[in-house]
Design a protein around this motif. Sequence first.
Motif, PDB file in Angstrom:
ATOM      1  N   GLU A 194       9.030   3.824  17.921  1.00 33.45           N
ATOM      2  CA  GLU A 194       9.316   5.255  17.981  1.00 33.45           C
ATOM      3  C   GLU A 194      10.621   5.541  18.729  1.00 33.45           C
ATOM      4  OE1 GLU A 194       7.597   7.670  16.409  1.00 33.45           O
ATOM      5  OE2 GLU A 194       6.372   6.073  15.579  1.00 33.45           O
ATOM      6  N   GLN A 216       3.883   3.125  12.715  1.00 38.38           N
ATOM      7  CA  GLN A 216       4.951   3.697  11.899  1.00 38.38           C
ATOM      8  C   GLN A 216       5.635   2.716  10.952  1.00 38.38           C
ATOM      9  OE1 GLN A 216       5.666   6.950  11.720  1.00 38.38           O
ATOM     10  NE2 GLN A 216       7.047   6.406  10.062  1.00 38.38           N
ATOM     11  N   LYS A 219       3.148   0.954   8.447  1.00 38.81           N
ATOM     12  CA  LYS A 219       2.532   1.751   7.379  1.00 38.81           C
ATOM     13  C   LYS A 219       3.574   2.032   6.305  1.00 38.81           C
ATOM     14  CE  LYS A 219       2.803   6.337   9.665  1.00 38.81           C
ATOM     15  NZ  LYS A 219       2.095   7.540  10.065  1.00 38.81           N
ATOM     16  N   ARG A 238       1.297   3.828  24.592  1.00 38.51           N
ATOM     17  CA  ARG A 238       2.501   4.492  25.100  1.00 38.51           C
ATOM     18  C   ARG A 238       2.599   4.255  26.601  1.00 38.51           C
ATOM     19  NH1 ARG A 238       3.922   8.628  21.054  1.00 38.51           N
ATOM     20  NH2 ARG A 238       3.347   7.505  19.150  1.00 38.51           N
ATOM     21  N   LEU A 248      -2.080  10.151  27.163  1.00 34.56           N
ATOM     22  CA  LEU A 248      -2.782   8.934  27.545  1.00 34.56           C
ATOM     23  C   LEU A 248      -1.834   7.765  27.317  1.00 34.56           C
ATOM     24  CD1 LEU A 248      -6.168   9.642  25.713  1.00 34.56           C
ATOM     25  CD2 LEU A 248      -5.829   9.635  28.194  1.00 34.56           C
ATOM     26  N   PHE A 251      -4.235   5.698  23.080  1.00 37.93           N
ATOM     27  CA  PHE A 251      -5.054   6.686  22.374  1.00 37.93           C
ATOM     28  C   PHE A 251      -5.331   6.190  20.964  1.00 37.93           C
ATOM     29  CE2 PHE A 251      -1.845   8.625  19.586  1.00 37.93           C
ATOM     30  CZ  PHE A 251      -0.653   8.349  20.242  1.00 37.93           C
ATOM     31  N   GLU A 389       0.454  20.485  20.274  1.00 38.12           N
ATOM     32  CA  GLU A 389       0.702  19.569  19.157  1.00 38.12           C
ATOM     33  C   GLU A 389      -0.443  18.576  18.964  1.00 38.12           C
ATOM     34  OE1 GLU A 389       4.245  17.103  19.678  1.00 38.12           O
ATOM     35  OE2 GLU A 389       3.217  15.576  18.502  1.00 38.12           O
ATOM     36  N   ILE A 390      -0.881  18.441  17.716  1.00 40.83           N
ATOM     37  CA  ILE A 390      -1.856  17.389  17.401  1.00 40.83           C
ATOM     38  C   ILE A 390      -1.289  16.370  16.407  1.00 40.83           C
ATOM     39  CG2 ILE A 390      -3.953  18.739  17.813  1.00 40.83           C
ATOM     40  CD1 ILE A 390      -4.088  18.753  14.575  1.00 40.83           C
ATOM     41  N   ILE A 391      -0.225  16.760  15.709  1.00 41.43           N
ATOM     42  CA  ILE A 391       0.310  15.903  14.648  1.00 41.43           C
ATOM     43  C   ILE A 391       1.823  15.983  14.660  1.00 41.43           C
ATOM     44  CG2 ILE A 391       0.565  15.643  12.126  1.00 41.43           C
ATOM     45  CD1 ILE A 391      -2.153  16.893  11.751  1.00 41.43           C
ATOM     46  N   SER A 392       2.486  14.847  14.382  1.00 42.09           N
ATOM     47  CA  SER A 392       3.850  14.983  13.902  1.00 42.09           C
ATOM     48  C   SER A 392       3.990  14.149  12.648  1.00 42.09           C
ATOM     49  CB  SER A 392       4.865  14.641  14.985  1.00 42.09           C
ATOM     50  OG  SER A 392       4.893  13.283  15.205  1.00 42.09           O
ATOM     51  N   ARG A 396      10.367  10.046   5.274  1.00 41.68           N
ATOM     52  CA  ARG A 396      11.165   8.997   5.917  1.00 41.68           C
ATOM     53  C   ARG A 396      12.416   8.696   5.097  1.00 41.68           C
ATOM     54  NH1 ARG A 396       7.120   9.888   9.549  1.00 41.68           N
ATOM     55  NH2 ARG A 396       5.126   9.158   8.762  1.00 41.68           N
ATOM     56  N   PHE A 434       2.185  11.132   8.408  1.00 40.88           N
ATOM     57  CA  PHE A 434       2.015  11.800   9.694  1.00 40.88           C
ATOM     58  C   PHE A 434       1.072  11.012  10.589  1.00 40.88           C
ATOM     59  CE2 PHE A 434      -0.957  13.573   6.619  1.00 40.88           C
ATOM     60  CZ  PHE A 434      -2.173  13.600   7.285  1.00 40.88           C
ATOM     61  N   GLY A 437      -3.254  12.562  16.799  1.00 37.84           N
ATOM     62  CA  GLY A 437      -3.911  12.040  18.000  1.00 37.84           C
ATOM     63  C   GLY A 437      -5.375  12.457  17.994  1.00 37.84           C
TER      64      GLY A 437
HETATM   65  O1  4AD Z   1       4.343  12.517  17.833  1.00 39.69           O
HETATM   66  P1  4AD Z   1       4.032  11.050  17.774  1.00 39.69           P
HETATM   67  O2  4AD Z   1       4.666  10.203  18.812  1.00 39.69           O
HETATM   68  O3  4AD Z   1       4.448  10.574  16.325  1.00 39.69           O
HETATM   69  C1  4AD Z   1       4.330   9.294  15.836  1.00 39.69           C
HETATM   70  O4  4AD Z   1       3.819   8.368  16.421  1.00 39.69           O
HETATM   71  C2  4AD Z   1       4.820   9.160  14.428  1.00 39.69           C
HETATM   72  N1  4AD Z   1       4.873   7.730  14.076  1.00 39.69           N
HETATM   73  C3  4AD Z   1       3.908   9.911  13.511  1.00 39.69           C
HETATM   74  C4  4AD Z   1       4.402   9.947  12.100  1.00 39.69           C
HETATM   75  O5  4AD Z   1       3.726   9.505  11.213  1.00 39.69           O
HETATM   76  N2  4AD Z   1       5.571  10.489  11.909  1.00 39.69           N
HETATM   77  O6  4AD Z   1       2.471  10.851  17.823  1.00 39.69           O
HETATM   78  C5  4AD Z   1       1.635  11.442  16.852  1.00 39.69           C
HETATM   79  C6  4AD Z   1       0.496  12.182  17.520  1.00 39.69           C
HETATM   80  C7  4AD Z   1       0.933  13.379  18.354  1.00 39.69           C
HETATM   81  O7  4AD Z   1       1.078  14.519  17.576  1.00 39.69           O
HETATM   82  C8  4AD Z   1      -0.202  13.508  19.323  1.00 39.69           C
HETATM   83  O8  4AD Z   1      -1.297  14.179  18.740  1.00 39.69           O
HETATM   84  C9  4AD Z   1      -0.596  12.086  19.555  1.00 39.69           C
HETATM   85  O9  4AD Z   1      -0.157  11.346  18.446  1.00 39.69           O
HETATM   86  N3  4AD Z   1       0.003  11.564  20.772  1.00 39.69           N
HETATM   87  C10 4AD Z   1      -0.661  11.331  21.918  1.00 39.69           C
HETATM   88  N4  4AD Z   1      -1.945  11.495  22.255  1.00 39.69           N
HETATM   89  C11 4AD Z   1      -2.325  11.137  23.494  1.00 39.69           C
HETATM   90  N5  4AD Z   1      -1.488  10.626  24.415  1.00 39.69           N
HETATM   91  C12 4AD Z   1      -0.181  10.423  24.128  1.00 39.69           C
HETATM   92  N6  4AD Z   1       0.636   9.890  25.039  1.00 39.69           N
HETATM   93  C13 4AD Z   1       0.285  10.787  22.826  1.00 39.69           C
HETATM   94  N7  4AD Z   1       1.484  10.721  22.214  1.00 39.69           N
HETATM   95  C14 4AD Z   1       1.292  11.192  20.974  1.00 39.69           C
END
Ligand code: 4AD
Length: 466
Positions: A194, A216, A219, A238, A248, A251, A389-392, A396, A434, A437
Amino acid sequence: GRVWTQVSNLNGGLKDQVVLIRGRAHTIRAVGKKMAFLVVREAGFTVQCVVTVAPDLVSPQMVKYANGLSRESVIDVEGVVSVPDVAIKGATQQVEIQVRKLHCVSKAVPTLPINIEDAARSEVEIEKALQAGEQLVRVNQDTRLNYRVLDLRTPANQGIFRVQYQVENIFRKFLKRQGFIGIHSPKIIPGSSEGGAAVFRLDYKGTPACLAQSPQLYKQMAISGGFNRVFEVGAVYRAEDSNTHRHLCEFIGLDVEMEIKEHYSEVMDIVGSLFVKMFDHLNENCRNELQAIGRQYPFEPLKYLRDTLRLTFEEGVQMLKEAGVEIDPFGDLNTESERRLGQLVLEKYNTEFYILHRYPLAVRPFYTMPCFDNPAYSNSFDVFIRGEEIISGAQRIHIPEILAQRAEECGINVQTISSYIDSFRYGIPPHGGFGVGLERVVMLFCALNNIRKSSLFPRDPQRLNP
Ligand code: 4AD
């Protein structure tokens, strides 16, 4: 074997029948030497069991044995179901068991570090009790986590993890129906996926490696491998030093990656229908669990639309501007402005679940596809519940030359991801996906104030134990 009944299934229909249950001694109350009231708890449900001396059936020794049990011990109880005339306080089931046999299967220590009854009270109940001069200990978050196996026994926690399991299940079921297959990507990988430095490093037989920050890159490589629609449920690591209510160090990520035929809105279509389905399912099939959670942590049901709202980042910035919030139109939203926008969206559109898309390219990871009509923006989105935020997700970059260039621009050592970039040189369709979490979905659906509540044994920068 004998027939066992679950405490949750005990009801008046079983009146006069002999039942056999296993649970924990929730409370034990002696009434003289001839009688004992035992409340037995199983999975958050409780039933009152009465042990009374009765010739040929119940001996005084048995009453003594019952009174000597320690709280939380695992016990087997056999007895006759009865239905008292008055309501039973302090138990979820409105029947009693007249005990005939009692056996302790596993003894708990006499003094517990957490009293489950105290741990199960809501803030309002605690305030009331304190005002009434009752002696009770407010169980703080750290103590709960130190003795997590006890804390998990509260009805709210029993509900939270059952809801969580349903979220995971619906995710799998829905995607399977949409033609996706489940995959498992490696969790020990050569480098960051990331960007940024927040990875747990380890030594892989003499080679530096790290724990995957997300599935990422893999997949996407699965798409190159010919699986056009994939998902994964797996641990994500993370290492950043984020001491917040929503971060966390480990997760569960619910990840999706799919071929895009024409437009990245196809990915957002999946998000929208998946989550409406999920919320519907939770509301319809997890009533007891949601009630148990709400009794300790009161919350309003989530407001969401049949047709998930989509706003562009520009529209979001405009709404914030009009509300007097200063925002850099090409910067990222901070936690506070995300919350504020959540409120504005709720007021205007009556939903607490929405998608914000077309983010500025500069604030997204290197692999994100720039917008075709304006490369300052990107084909990407975040999804919010109650302003968090729950999703990003995103489309690509599938063109290897541009991908390599973007990685370099973002300060990534291209060598460490060369096999990823090279995998696109053998032909790959446009694609996007996407990451969700899991703990965040549960936390925000139930409006819990801390992600540690929806993680079974949370890992944060301060906690590796238990
Ligand atoms: O936003 P993030 O970092 O995105 C990705 O990992 C991309 N690879 C996703 C993609 O397919 N583009 O993480 C995705 C989700 C966040 O929206 C959040 O819900 C959760 O993972 N998340 C966490 N949950 C708990 N603790 C953390 N430190 C988190 N970091 C991200």
